[in-house]
Design a protein around this motif. Structure first.
Motif, PDB file in Angstrom:
ATOM      1  N   ARG A 230       0.815  -1.219   0.000  1.00 46.08           N
ATOM      2  CA  ARG A 230       0.000   0.000   0.000  1.00 46.08           C
ATOM      3  C   ARG A 230       0.847   1.266   0.000  1.00 46.08           C
ATOM      4  O   ARG A 230       0.331   2.361  -0.220  1.00 46.08           O
TER       5      ARG A 230
ATOM      6  N   TYR B 108       2.634  -1.405 -11.333  1.00 45.51           N
ATOM      7  CA  TYR B 108       1.368  -1.004 -10.728  1.00 45.51           C
ATOM      8  C   TYR B 108       1.026  -2.008  -9.633  1.00 45.51           C
ATOM      9  O   TYR B 108       1.068  -3.220  -9.854  1.00 45.51           O
ATOM     10  N   TYR B 109       0.689  -1.487  -8.435  1.00 44.26           N
ATOM     11  CA  TYR B 109       0.374  -2.320  -7.281  1.00 44.26           C
ATOM     12  C   TYR B 109      -1.028  -1.999  -6.776  1.00 44.26           C
ATOM     13  O   TYR B 109      -1.377  -0.826  -6.622  1.00 44.26           O
ATOM     14  N   GLU B 110      -1.797  -3.041  -6.496  1.00 39.15           N
ATOM     15  CA  GLU B 110      -3.161  -2.868  -5.996  1.00 39.15           C
ATOM     16  C   GLU B 110      -3.365  -3.791  -4.801  1.00 39.15           C
ATOM     17  O   GLU B 110      -3.282  -5.017  -4.917  1.00 39.15           O
TER      18      GLU B 110
ATOM     19  N   PRO C 168      -5.187   2.717  -1.675  1.00 33.04           N
ATOM     20  CA  PRO C 168      -5.113   3.193  -3.062  1.00 33.04           C
ATOM     21  C   PRO C 168      -4.146   2.363  -3.893  1.00 33.04           C
ATOM     22  O   PRO C 168      -3.196   1.772  -3.372  1.00 33.04           O
ATOM     23  N   GLY C 169      -4.377   2.308  -5.212  1.00 32.17           N
ATOM     24  CA  GLY C 169      -3.407   1.705  -6.106  1.00 32.17           C
ATOM     25  C   GLY C 169      -2.173   2.587  -6.200  1.00 32.17           C
ATOM     26  O   GLY C 169      -2.233   3.800  -5.998  1.00 32.17           O
ATOM     27  N   VAL C 170      -1.028   1.969  -6.491  1.00 33.57           N
ATOM     28  CA  VAL C 170       0.239   2.690  -6.577  1.00 33.57           C
ATOM     29  C   VAL C 170       0.868   2.414  -7.939  1.00 33.57           C
ATOM     30  O   VAL C 170       1.020   1.251  -8.334  1.00 33.57           O
TER      31      VAL C 170
ATOM     32  N   SER D 120       4.223   3.307 -10.386  1.00 37.38           N
ATOM     33  CA  SER D 120       5.574   3.885 -10.392  1.00 37.38           C
ATOM     34  C   SER D 120       6.245   3.625 -11.725  1.00 37.38           C
ATOM     35  O   SER D 120       6.050   2.578 -12.360  1.00 37.38           O
TER      36      SER D 120
ATOM     37  N   ASN E 296       2.783   7.585  -8.000  1.00 42.96           N
ATOM     38  CA  ASN E 296       1.597   8.298  -7.527  1.00 42.96           C
ATOM     39  C   ASN E 296       0.634   7.333  -6.862  1.00 42.96           C
ATOM     40  O   ASN E 296       0.580   6.151  -7.198  1.00 42.96           O
ATOM     41  N   GLN E 297      -0.100   7.874  -5.900  1.00 43.05           N
ATOM     42  CA  GLN E 297      -1.159   7.169  -5.190  1.00 43.05           C
ATOM     43  C   GLN E 297      -2.400   8.059  -5.179  1.00 43.05           C
ATOM     44  O   GLN E 297      -2.293   9.289  -5.086  1.00 43.05           O
ATOM     45  N   LYS E 298      -3.548   7.435  -5.253  1.00 43.29           N
ATOM     46  CA  LYS E 298      -4.787   8.188  -5.228  1.00 43.29           C
ATOM     47  C   LYS E 298      -4.879   8.975  -3.927  1.00 43.29           C
ATOM     48  O   LYS E 298      -4.653   8.454  -2.844  1.00 43.29           O
TER      49      LYS E 298
ATOM     50  N   ASP F 216       1.460  13.519  -6.879  1.00 42.62           N
ATOM     51  CA  ASP F 216       2.458  12.718  -7.584  1.00 42.62           C
ATOM     52  C   ASP F 216       3.857  13.092  -7.102  1.00 42.62           C
ATOM     53  O   ASP F 216       4.156  14.264  -6.843  1.00 42.62           O
TER      54      ASP F 216
END
Length: 545
Positions: free
Chosen positions: A121, A486-488, A495-497, A499, A525-527, A531
């Motif tokens: 996260r 992309y990480y979820e 939030p998704g991340v 990079s 960036n994260q929601k 950024d």
């Protein structure tokens, strides 16, 4: 913060003598020392920090009839010019090798040191220097013998592997205040024993028969977690043409994962120590996190139209549900290889990292990266050809392999790991190109308890990487790396991340002395969070002994 020097990367040695990515010789050894001056800039705030580094390393290899091995290891001490950036010791390295000790007896091993994200996260910095969040230094190694003999028409194989993994606590993670705390991995040890007896098709029966068994035990320090697996199965192979065979297998498997509860305070909140790890309740009995016990089976097809091309695909029942796995390898030439693997396994972090490390090639392209990304993503083979291997399997892959699925996060909790990895590695003269990418998902298993439990939570990640290294002339060259991740997390409200990053390096050799300049640009960036954009540059000198 000062970090202990890692003693581990001592396998049969190997190297490219300079960063030109030239093809490895039969034997090569090149220790070096290096000094650098670096500057990093936060492009959101215009904050600029400088620091110096002193480094020592070795790059070496041996490739002959009895040994196939390579090691690339670097120790770096960073000296801050600013009180906001602490001094630090950083270790980065990869070793893979196999040695024939006697006829039918070999010794295999591997080791890795790298810096990776801890909490899925949290922050996803591409620049791993300075006071960056959510980064943990990880060390892992495995070693063990293999015996392979023929008793008449029966091929008998037995192996043992010992593995050890350690992850340092990440400090701050960049996770929003008030988020549920997750466990912080400490150390783990594993013991794996495999044995099989096989008869080839046509030797005794029209079908080939393999009987196999395995036992594994993996113990983690955090919450006294224990993973135990027993497996026995029979497999049959029926050739239906010169290039196609049908496969089928069935057996019995038992997996049990247990862990203890964390100690809780008067408000029911888990107690953590100074490094953020849960304190184990000394009065708690081990509780079941995951258990499966019963019949497993699968069937599939094997296609091998030539020694350079192989496809395997299987579908079956395991872990209480349908499973799908397979691999494809293609060696277009000695200089071009493709490897694709689809995996499905029930893992712990230490176990998956050991299997992923075993799936990396014993001859790989060194990807010089002054800013910390090397070996945490895709590793590309230095020679063409491809044969088995991914983060989900233990067969070495000449084309390369990716550890992104292993390193999407570091967790003590056990999980079912599924995904796909794909790697292309190509060489033309001294030019090396590597392309890798994939998808990984984890579904966690943990005891149900009062408050939050990670049981049933599913994480996902997507990743891609491109590397190229080329000479300009006999004394100079360049290389570059571009990546995106992309990480979820499946945890509610996480939030998704996303990079991305790009790095480049130019070097020029003056005999034993090499001058080099590096630059990197990173974004994540994260929601709900602004950024983050940063840049870094470094100038240095290296002396090869």
């Amino acid at each position: 913060m000062r970090r202990r020097v890692w003693p581990g990367l001592v396998v049969t040695l190997g190297l490219f003598a300079v960063p030109s990515e030239a093809a490895p010789r039969d034997k090569a050894l090149a220790p070096y020392i290096e000094i650098n001056q670096a500057v990093t800039a936060d492009l959101n705030t215009d904050d600029v920090l400088t620091y110096s580094t002193v480094a020592a390393g070795v790059e070496a290899s041996v490739h002959n009839r009895r040994a196939q091995a390579q090691v690339s290891y670097r120790y770096e001490h960073r000296i801050s010019w600013d009180k906001r950036v602490g001094d630090a010791d950083v270790h980065s390295g990869l070793a893979r090798g196999t040695i024939t000790l006697a006829r039918g007896v070999s010794l295999e091993g591997g080791a890795i040191a790298t810096r990776v994200r801890s909490d899925i996260r949290g922050a996803a910095p591409g620049n791993l220097v300075g006071n960056v969040d959510n980064i943990s230094q990880v060390y892992s190694a495995y070693i063990g013998p293999t015996l392979a003999r023929h008793v008449g028409s029966v091929g008998v194989t037995a192996s043992y592997r010992y593995g050890y993994t350690k992850a340092e606590a990440p400090g701050t993670t960049g996770v929003a205040a008030g988020s549920v705390p997750l466990d912080v991995f400490g150390t783990s040890q594993s013991h794996v024993v495999n044995a099989s007896a096989a008869v080839k098709p046509g030797a005794v029966l029209p079908v080939g028969i393999t009987l196999s068994g395995a036992y594994e035990r993996d113990s983690a320090s955090q919450l006294v977690q224990k993973y135990e697996q027993s497996l026995g199965r029979a497999d049959a192979t029926l050739p239906v043409s010169g290039s196609v065979a049908l496969t089928a297998g069935a057996g019995y498997e038992k997996i049990t994962v247990t862990q203890k509860d964390p100690l809780r305070d008067g408000n029911g909140v888990p107690v953590v120590d100074s490094r953020g790890r849960f304190v184990t309740d000394p009065t708690a009995a081990p509780r079941i996190a995951y258990r499966t016990d019963g019949l497993i089976y699968d069937g599939g097809v094997l296609w091998r139209p030539s020694p350079r091309t192989q496809l395997q695909a299987r579908v079956g029942w395991r872990y209480g549900g349908m499973t799908y796995s397979g691999s494809f390898s293609y060696a277009a030439s000695r200089a071009v290889g493709v490897q694709v693997a689809v995996y499905d396994s029930f893992d712990t972090f230490g176990r998956q990292l050991r299997e992923g490390l075993a799936g990396l090639p014993t001859s790989f392209v060194d990807q010089p990266d002054a800013f910390g990304q090397q070996f945490s993503g895709c590793t590309f083979g230095a020679a063409g050809g491809a044969a088995g291997g991914s983060a989900g399997g233990a067969t070495s892959a000449a084309a390369g392999g990716c550890l992104n699925g292993v390193f999407q996060s570091i967790s003590t909790a056990a999980y079912r790991a599924r995904g796909v990895d794909a790697v292309l590695s190509a060489r033309r003269g001294a030019l090396n190109v590597g392309i890798g990418g994939g998808y990984a998902t984890r579904r966690f298993a943990a005891p149900e308890a009062g408050g939050f439990s990670i049981d049933g939570v599913t994480d996902e990640s997507f990743y891609a990487q491109v590397f190229a290294g080329a000479p300009i002339d006999r004394n100079s060259g360049v290389n570059g790396n571009v990546f995106a991740n992309y990480y979820e997390s499946g945890i509610a409200a996480a939030p998704g991340v996303f990079s991305t990053g790009a790095t480049g390096l130019y070097y020029h050799n003056f005999g034993r002395i090499a001058a080099q300049a590096s630059a990197g640009l990173y974004s994540f960036n994260q929601k709900g969070i602004d950024d983050q954009l940063s840049a870094q540059a470094q100038l240095g000198m290296r002396y090869h002994f």
